[in-house]
Design a protein around this motif. Structure first.
Motif, PDB file in Angstrom:
ATOM      1  N   SER A  22      13.519  42.360   9.087  1.00  0.00           N
ATOM      2  CA  SER A  22      14.375  43.438   8.564  1.00  0.00           C
ATOM      3  C   SER A  22      14.625  43.260   7.076  1.00  0.00           C
ATOM      4  O   SER A  22      14.668  44.240   6.327  1.00  0.00           O
ATOM      5  N   ILE A  23      14.763  42.021   6.629  1.00  0.00           N
ATOM      6  CA  ILE A  23      14.952  41.763   5.198  1.00  0.00           C
ATOM      7  C   ILE A  23      13.707  42.179   4.431  1.00  0.00           C
ATOM      8  O   ILE A  23      13.786  42.855   3.402  1.00  0.00           O
ATOM      9  N   VAL A  24      12.543  41.792   4.927  1.00  0.00           N
ATOM     10  CA  VAL A  24      11.286  42.133   4.258  1.00  0.00           C
ATOM     11  C   VAL A  24      11.088  43.644   4.230  1.00  0.00           C
ATOM     12  O   VAL A  24      10.705  44.203   3.203  1.00  0.00           O
ATOM     13  N   LYS A  25      11.362  44.316   5.340  1.00  0.00           N
ATOM     14  CA  LYS A  25      11.219  45.773   5.393  1.00  0.00           C
ATOM     15  C   LYS A  25      12.105  46.457   4.360  1.00  0.00           C
ATOM     16  O   LYS A  25      11.752  47.490   3.810  1.00  0.00           O
ATOM     17  N   GLU A  26      13.263  45.878   4.095  1.00  0.00           N
ATOM     18  CA  GLU A  26      14.187  46.477   3.142  1.00  0.00           C
ATOM     19  C   GLU A  26      13.796  46.162   1.704  1.00  0.00           C
ATOM     20  O   GLU A  26      13.901  47.002   0.818  1.00  0.00           O
ATOM     21  N   LEU A  27      13.327  44.952   1.448  1.00  0.00           N
ATOM     22  CA  LEU A  27      13.053  44.532   0.073  1.00  0.00           C
ATOM     23  C   LEU A  27      11.692  44.954  -0.459  1.00  0.00           C
ATOM     24  O   LEU A  27      11.565  45.262  -1.636  1.00  0.00           O
ATOM     25  N   VAL A  28      10.663  44.960   0.366  1.00  0.00           N
ATOM     26  CA  VAL A  28       9.305  45.240  -0.108  1.00  0.00           C
ATOM     27  C   VAL A  28       9.191  46.619  -0.760  1.00  0.00           C
ATOM     28  O   VAL A  28       8.668  46.724  -1.866  1.00  0.00           O
ATOM     29  N   PRO A  29       9.689  47.687  -0.154  1.00  0.00           N
ATOM     30  CA  PRO A  29       9.570  48.994  -0.834  1.00  0.00           C
ATOM     31  C   PRO A  29      10.285  49.021  -2.177  1.00  0.00           C
ATOM     32  O   PRO A  29       9.797  49.630  -3.126  1.00  0.00           O
ATOM     33  N   GLN A  31      10.695  46.520  -4.256  1.00  0.00           N
ATOM     34  CA  GLN A  31       9.901  45.775  -5.225  1.00  0.00           C
ATOM     35  C   GLN A  31       8.658  46.569  -5.627  1.00  0.00           C
ATOM     36  O   GLN A  31       8.257  46.555  -6.779  1.00  0.00           O
ATOM     37  N   LYS A  32       8.048  47.264  -4.680  1.00  0.00           N
ATOM     38  CA  LYS A  32       6.888  48.094  -5.009  1.00  0.00           C
ATOM     39  C   LYS A  32       7.272  49.176  -6.004  1.00  0.00           C
ATOM     40  O   LYS A  32       6.539  49.450  -6.944  1.00  0.00           O
ATOM     41  N   ASN A  33       8.449  49.796  -5.808  1.00  0.00           N
ATOM     42  CA  ASN A  33       8.909  50.831  -6.739  1.00  0.00           C
ATOM     43  C   ASN A  33       9.097  50.254  -8.133  1.00  0.00           C
ATOM     44  O   ASN A  33       8.748  50.880  -9.122  1.00  0.00           O
ATOM     45  N   LYS A  34       9.653  49.056  -8.227  1.00  0.00           N
ATOM     46  CA  LYS A  34       9.856  48.429  -9.529  1.00  0.00           C
ATOM     47  C   LYS A  34       8.512  48.150 -10.204  1.00  0.00           C
ATOM     48  O   LYS A  34       8.360  48.354 -11.395  1.00  0.00           O
ATOM     49  N   LEU A  35       7.548  47.663  -9.433  1.00  0.00           N
ATOM     50  CA  LEU A  35       6.239  47.361 -10.004  1.00  0.00           C
ATOM     51  C   LEU A  35       5.519  48.619 -10.463  1.00  0.00           C
ATOM     52  O   LEU A  35       4.847  48.616 -11.486  1.00  0.00           O
ATOM     53  N   GLU A  36       5.671  49.705  -9.717  1.00  0.00           N
ATOM     54  CA  GLU A  36       5.012  50.949 -10.087  1.00  0.00           C
ATOM     55  C   GLU A  36       5.616  51.548 -11.350  1.00  0.00           C
ATOM     56  O   GLU A  36       4.949  52.255 -12.084  1.00  0.00           O
ATOM     57  N   LYS A  37       6.893  51.272 -11.622  1.00  0.00           N
ATOM     58  CA  LYS A  37       7.555  51.812 -12.803  1.00  0.00           C
ATOM     59  C   LYS A  37       7.167  51.066 -14.077  1.00  0.00           C
ATOM     60  O   LYS A  37       7.389  51.572 -15.164  1.00  0.00           O
ATOM     61  N   LEU A  38       6.612  49.857 -13.949  1.00  0.00           N
ATOM     62  CA  LEU A  38       6.211  49.112 -15.136  1.00  0.00           C
ATOM     63  C   LEU A  38       5.052  49.819 -15.821  1.00  0.00           C
ATOM     64  O   LEU A  38       4.141  50.312 -15.164  1.00  0.00           O
ATOM     65  N   PRO A  39       5.066  49.878 -17.132  1.00  0.00           N
ATOM     66  CA  PRO A  39       3.928  50.486 -17.818  1.00  0.00           C
ATOM     67  C   PRO A  39       2.673  49.638 -17.621  1.00  0.00           C
ATOM     68  O   PRO A  39       2.752  48.436 -17.416  1.00  0.00           O
TER      69      PRO A  39
END
Length: 94
Positions: A22-29, A31-39
């Motif tokens: 449940s922790i991984v399911k909550e955190l992974v999306p 973190q993916k959003n943060k990585l996608e926002k990086l130039p």
């Protein structure tokens, strides 16, 4: 995000696995959003990739790193350069 206290020492192995899932399911999306926002210029380049980009010698790159002209980053025993640092330095030189 709702914070929830988890007492690991009171959990059975199955409960522990479910808690981790449940922790991984909550955190992974998130973190993916943060990585996608990086130039895309935040990409790390190896020494060889940096040499190809700058079309310079290894000695010149080493001197720039040693003198603080071009910042470098170490991960383990490898040296990397941020693409954004390279472009920023090139813009300042013009």
């Amino acid at each position: 995000m709702n914070s929830k206290e988890i007492r690991i020492y009171n959990l059975s192995p199955d409960e522990f696995k479910e808690s981790i899932r449940s922790i991984v399911k909550e955190l992974v999306p998130k973190q993916k959003n943060k990585l996608e926002k990086l130039p895309s210029t935040e990409e790390l380049l190896t020494v060889d990739e940096t040499l190809k980009l700058l079309k310079c010698s290894k000695q010149a790159l080493w001197n720039w790193r040693k003198n603080g002209i071009l910042p470098s980053y170490r991960l383990g025993n490898r040296v990397y350069y941020k693409k954004s640092d390279i472009f920023n330095k090139l813009v300042k030189q013009v």
